[in-house]
Structures are given as C-alpha cells and as structure tokens.
Design an enzyme around this catalytic site. Sequence first.
Site, mmCIF file in Angstrom:
data_model
loop_
_atom_site.group_PDB
_atom_site.id
_atom_site.type_symbol
_atom_site.label_atom_id
_atom_site.label_comp_id
_atom_site.label_asym_id
_atom_site.label_seq_id
_atom_site.Cartn_x
_atom_site.Cartn_y
_atom_site.Cartn_z
ATOM 1 N N SER A 142 -4.564 2.274 7.827
ATOM 2 C CA SER A 142 -5.255 2.818 6.656
ATOM 3 C C SER A 142 -4.349 3.225 5.509
ATOM 4 C CB SER A 142 -6.114 4.019 7.068
ATOM 5 O OG SER A 142 -7.184 3.603 7.875
ATOM 6 N N SER B 271 -8.738 2.732 5.385
ATOM 7 C CA SER B 271 -9.677 3.702 4.837
ATOM 8 C C SER B 271 -9.145 4.401 3.590
ATOM 9 C CB SER B 271 -10.003 4.755 5.900
ATOM 10 O OG SER B 271 -8.838 5.515 6.226
ATOM 11 N N LYS C 33 -5.231 12.454 0.104
ATOM 12 C CA LYS C 33 -6.424 11.850 0.703
ATOM 13 C C LYS C 33 -7.365 12.940 1.194
ATOM 14 C CE LYS C 33 -7.690 8.436 4.275
ATOM 15 N NZ LYS C 33 -7.148 7.571 5.360
#
Length: 520
Positions: A179, A155, A80
């Site tokens: 997330s 997210s 990420k």
Amino acid sequence: MNELTKLSADALASKLAAGEVSSVEATQAQLDRIAEVDGDIHAFLHVNTEEALAVARGIDEKRAAGEELHHLAGVPIAVKDMIVTVGQPTTAGSKILEGWHSPYDATVVKKLRAAGMPILGKTNLDEFAMGSSTEHSAYGPTRNPWDLERIPGGSGGGSAAAVAAFEAPLALGTDTGGSIRQPGAVTGTVGVKPTYGGVSRYGAIALASSLDQIGPVSRTVLDAALLHEVIGGHDPQDSTSLTDPCTGLVDAARQGALGDLSGVRLGVIKELGGEGYQAGVEARFQESLELFRSAGAEIVEVSCPSFSYALAAYYLILPSEASSNLAKFDGVRFGLRELPKDGPLTIERVMGATRAAGFGEEVKRRIILGVYALSAGYYDAYYGSAQKVRTLIQRDFDAAFSQADVLVSPTAPTTAFKFGEKMADPLAMYLNDVATIPANLAGVPGMSLPNGLAEEDGLPSGIQLLAPAREDARLYRVGAALEAMHEAAWGGSILDKAPLLNGASAGNTPQLHTPDLGGK
C-alpha cells in the site's frame, strides 16, 4: 505553482536552515497548492491549516533564536488517515469512524512533532487500507495526478497523490501488502516499506498486525531516507518493535547517488515478471537492469517458487487478522452507532446495524472471508495452510539472499488503470499486489521508485527493490544510484514530465524511458 512546492524535502530543509525561506512561507505554499488542486485530486480528507501554520511559526521563532533544530524542522508533511493524530479526525477512510478524534498521537506522529514538522493534514485511503486503488474510500476516490480518470494506487493513494501533485514534499503511508509501494509505482513517487518492526506501529489502526508497516512516501530516495530516520527506531509501546537504531540510511542514499555499485549483486526474481505483466512495464524494468550493469552491479536470476502461492496465502492471512482487529468497531465504545429500526434494542442488534451502515462492501467481504477461514473445521485447512506457505516464502527469501544482496522486480504488473475497470472483479483487483505481497509475508524491507513511462499509455511504472530484514540501508544505496542514473538520462525528475502537473493537456505525455545502452 509556487516553486517552493517543487523542492525536495532536503533542498527545502537546506533553504530553511540558511534563512532563505521561512517555514511559514513553505507551509503556506503547500496549503495554497492544496487549495488550488485538491478539488480535482482529492488526496486529503482533512487539511490542518491552523495547526500547521502555528507549528511553522514556532519553528521560525526557534530558528531565529539560534536553537539547534532537526534537519527537517519546518518541512511540511502529510499523514495517511490510518494513523491517529490528536487535534485532527482519524477515519481510516470509513463511515464507521467519521468525525472521530483520537485522544493520543501515534508514535510516528510524536516523532514528527518532536522534529518540528508541520502536519498539513490527513490523506485519503481505501477503507481500513483494504484496496489497491483508493476507490474503496467511504469519502470518494483520490485521482491520479498524471490522469484524473485513473486510480492513484492503494490503499495509500492519497499520500502518493499528494506528494506527486506537489501538495506535500513528504507523507506517511502504511503498507500491508504493497500500500506504499504500489501507489508509488503508478504515481511516479518513491515509497518504502521498512523492515517489519523497524518503525513503530503504535497508533496505526490495525488491519493485519503481522503484516502492517508504516513507511515514508517522497519524491526522492534521499528524502525517504531522511524521513525514515525520523520515524524509525525502537518503541516500547509496540511489542513487535526492533531494538535496532535507525541510522545509516541517509549516508547510504548519499553514497548510492555517486553511482558506483561495484561489488553489488542484484537478483532478478524469476516468478515476478513475464505473463500478466504489461509490455511497457517489462521494457522499463529491463532498461533499469542495463543501468545497474553500467554502474558495476552484477545481475543474476533467482527463483522463489513459493511466491506463486503468496497471493492466495495473503488473502487468507489478511482477512483472518482483519476480522479480529475490526471486531472493536461495534457501535458501543467509539465511532458510529446505528440503532436497529425495529425490534428489541440489544447490543447484538446495535452492533449489526452499526456495521451494516458503517462498513463498505470490501470491508464486509474481507471480514466474512476471515471469519470463515478461522471457523471451527476450516482453520487448519485455510489459515493454518496459509501460514505454512508463509514459512516457505520466508525460506525462498533466505535462499535468494544467499545469492544476491538485493532482489529486484517490477513493483506492479501494470500502470494505473481507469476508475471502475476492476471494481466488479475483486480477484483482478487483488492481482495488483502480486509483486509486493511477498515482502510483507516475510517481513523484509522493500522500496519502489520511478522506472520510466510505459509506451502504451505514457504512465509511470515502478521498479521494486527488496533487501534482507534489517538491511534497509541497501535499498537506499541501490535506489539512489538508479535514481541518479535515471534523472541524468531523463534530464530531471519523472514528475517534470507529468502533463497535468505542468500545464499541458492530458494525452501529451512524452515517452520517457532510458536510452539503449547497448548492453554496456
């Protein structure tokens, strides 16, 4: 699609160790898959082609020379873009960090490199991890591999979509209020938020320091356990890092896959269900409870009354900590620098112009909320009160865990919604995390795993497992047991049923759920 890309990380690792395939072949297969589908999915913000292949070649050479290697050596992974990496840009999904290169690796990235795992690239996210849909990325949204008109969660939608679309067998995410777990639920993948402090946060760009946690994203529970053991453990560079060794997770997953949950008591959280939860999500959840019973688990209901206030407390604590953490992005030290168009050139005016141009609307909204909550005259009424609620939530968890070994709930109240559906109403967007937020406020570990498809839309739903702090192994045992039972009922992985991943047209998704067990 190259069949190598559909292998689990564990299965691929076994083939690598047996010499049936090389790491270069496996890594190239993933890079080819990214090239094939990521134009539609947009899971990646940066693809690390040259370095990934170079690492893979190095692993192949070491294996050929007879060196002892980590089990996951040569297995590719995505990271990420909230986690800093040397040699690749780290943007946090924001224009204010566009093109920025970190001078150091995050601790988890160092551990990936030490294990010999080629890093495929950096995945998309809501800007600074603020969002539940990946619509808030400054570089455009990621699309759900099940339906390109729908969100992949947030997210960490990029990491979940990359794993679901077979662009990577594994990925790293960060979980501040769900997330990792909420994207897992809406994409049919496994996502784990470890115990707070169980995985080092050093090198993860901070959103809310008392809530953030790095964790694994995978297609199987065992794969998540394997990656969790790689990245977990004490780190002296993180002042919140636990000293506990990160062991026993893989063994717990293997034990759970045998399907015996005799003696395990599961607590259904009364407050995380019912009104506001999609009917198909609730139906799949109830079916999973029946599977748990069939494996010998005892099901009890527990009440956590303070969870009703978790969302409100979270959206005071998070913006408050974010407003402090994001103060470093000032146009002076690093990242974007925007000069005022007229008037005197002062640091304050450069800062204002830079933040106006570099931050998106959601980031600005939360910074303003946080500054207000921390301001003189309002601190006790807002931030202080939120921290008191946090204590009540922790006490509710303690009471619940005195009655049950693991708590269960739906991961998210609905399946993936369409792009733009909730952008105009921030409060409606925030409700997507209503079931996942309590774990972050209390610091306990949580896992989401696939739970079948909702009848209304044929899209994945997820079931959430929660364990006491430091008892992450319980998640892997219970999660692996449920996964094995589901896959036996479904005839394979839930991702085998995704129409866009298997050459079918959208709208032809089968109604995948667990057969009625008649209460057995």
